[in-house]
Design an enzyme around this catalytic site. Sequence first.
Site, PDB file in Angstrom:
ATOM      1  N   TYR A 287       0.822  -1.206   0.000  1.00  0.00           N
ATOM      2  CA  TYR A 287       0.000   0.000   0.000  1.00  0.00           C
ATOM      3  C   TYR A 287       0.860   1.262   0.000  1.00  0.00           C
ATOM      4  CZ  TYR A 287      -4.241   2.676   1.138  1.00  0.00           C
ATOM      5  OH  TYR A 287      -5.305   3.535   1.120  1.00  0.00           O
TER       6      TYR A 287
ATOM      7  N   LYS B 243      -1.255 -11.992   7.691  1.00  0.00           N
ATOM      8  CA  LYS B 243      -1.575 -13.071   6.759  1.00  0.00           C
ATOM      9  C   LYS B 243      -0.327 -13.935   6.597  1.00  0.00           C
ATOM     10  CE  LYS B 243      -4.485 -15.108   3.924  1.00  0.00           C
ATOM     11  NZ  LYS B 243      -5.548 -15.956   4.480  1.00  0.00           N
TER      12      LYS B 243
ATOM     13  N   ASP C 121      -7.972 -12.599   7.504  1.00  0.00           N
ATOM     14  CA  ASP C 121      -9.333 -12.911   7.035  1.00  0.00           C
ATOM     15  C   ASP C 121     -10.210 -13.406   8.162  1.00  0.00           C
ATOM     16  OD1 ASP C 121      -8.806 -16.242   5.765  1.00  0.00           O
ATOM     17  OD2 ASP C 121      -7.358 -14.982   6.818  1.00  0.00           O
TER      18      ASP C 121
ATOM     19  N   ASP D 260      -6.016  -0.971   6.549  1.00  0.00           N
ATOM     20  CA  ASP D 260      -6.980  -0.193   5.778  1.00  0.00           C
ATOM     21  C   ASP D 260      -8.320  -0.915   5.720  1.00  0.00           C
ATOM     22  OD1 ASP D 260      -7.792   1.997   4.300  1.00  0.00           O
ATOM     23  OD2 ASP D 260      -7.082   1.199   2.406  1.00  0.00           O
TER      24      ASP D 260
END
Length: 452
Positions: A159, A251, A317, A341
């Site tokens: 990002y 992750k 997730d 984000d």
Amino acid sequence: MTSPISSPRPSGERITIQQGRLTVPAHPIIPFIEGDGTGPDIWRASVRVFDAAVAKAYGNARSIAWMEVYAGEKAFKQFSNWLPDETVRAFQEYLVGIKGPLTTPVGGGRRSLNVALRQMLDLYVCLRPVQYFGGVPSPVKRPEAVKMVIFRENTEDIYAGIEFSAGSAEAAKVLAFIEQEFPAEFKKIRFGSGAASRAWNAAAALARSEDGLRVGIGIKPVSQLGSERLIRAALQFAIQEKRKSLTIVHKGNIMKFTEGAFRDWGYALAEREFPTKVYTWSQWERTKKERGEDAANAEQKAALASGKVLVKDAIADITLQQVLTRPEEFDVIATLNLNGDYLSDALAAQVGGIGIAPGGNVNYVTGHAVFEATHGTAPKYADLDKVNPGSVILSGEMMLRYLGWGEAADLIIRGLERSIDAKTVTYDFARLMAGAKEVKCSEFASEIIKNM
């Protein structure tokens, strides 16, 4: 051409930092950017709330000397520059500032003025507190269970902006380097250029254009230094505020050497720098391996009973699911840029939307901090005195707390809570609340001040 901040400085003094602690004068100079689109409406309402809270809390003993600086459309129209150097220098010199929403320039140049400011000032923490105000319309059954503070890494990860467009010379160069130096890894790029790509089936031809195969490339840097300073700040906050846990969201099950390393560096730092203040899941795992699960559970229970902060981790997730189903299990969260984000906006939706979600960008070493609206410019509502100023108002509340002016910050929270409880709100809430009285942006600010 006139300098964007060449007008006389307001009467006031600079905030300074010594040995990691801010020294805040009674009348600090605070630079502000009012923002684009609805920014001017929101700023006019918000600054009245800030000044009223400070005056009510401290009388004439304290006040803020506001100094306007320029960025975005207003800066471009006046100075042909989206982000003048003088604006960046003002934030550098005065340490703490606040801004409204800014337009991202279309076409070449900077991808985002917000990201540019964060990178130039090395504001490595994006601080996003999320809490529910009673009566705010929410899409979930138990919004009151959401009370979290997100520490989002602000300067690394994909990002942060290392990308090369498909078909560009830069992308071709990166692809060629990977194919030559890491041929085994190159096979993971389905439609990469070069000899290896020709091994793929005819579907690869669909990705071809006249200038060859088109593959966009993004690079995801995650460093030990960047990870540790973010997690250190989150741990210091959790310990100081006596929060129950810090969750490292990652992750790492897939991206083992970036997000997985972020988690591992976090556990190691927690145990190395805060051994008497925290208990980690990493410690639990070691005790389980050496002495069994019952011993590990007993050890963790004793540590938490003594007031230690539990440091744990969760896959990104799964976290997005569990903040909906089990929000009580999350308190302080430390995560990387992109995950942060997603997570901060998803949580904002649970407590009423991004329109009242505050944000701050902080460097806890240098003291620099820029607090900001987290929503966009909404140009169709510009100059209508209509939109909710809550995001900037609550960002200012964060700023006052950062300055150590907690009494004024508390008054803002009280005024906002009472106004919402009385159902005197702007259109975005009024249309979802039975029996609400819709007021203008400026009138909502007046209600907050009245209800302090």
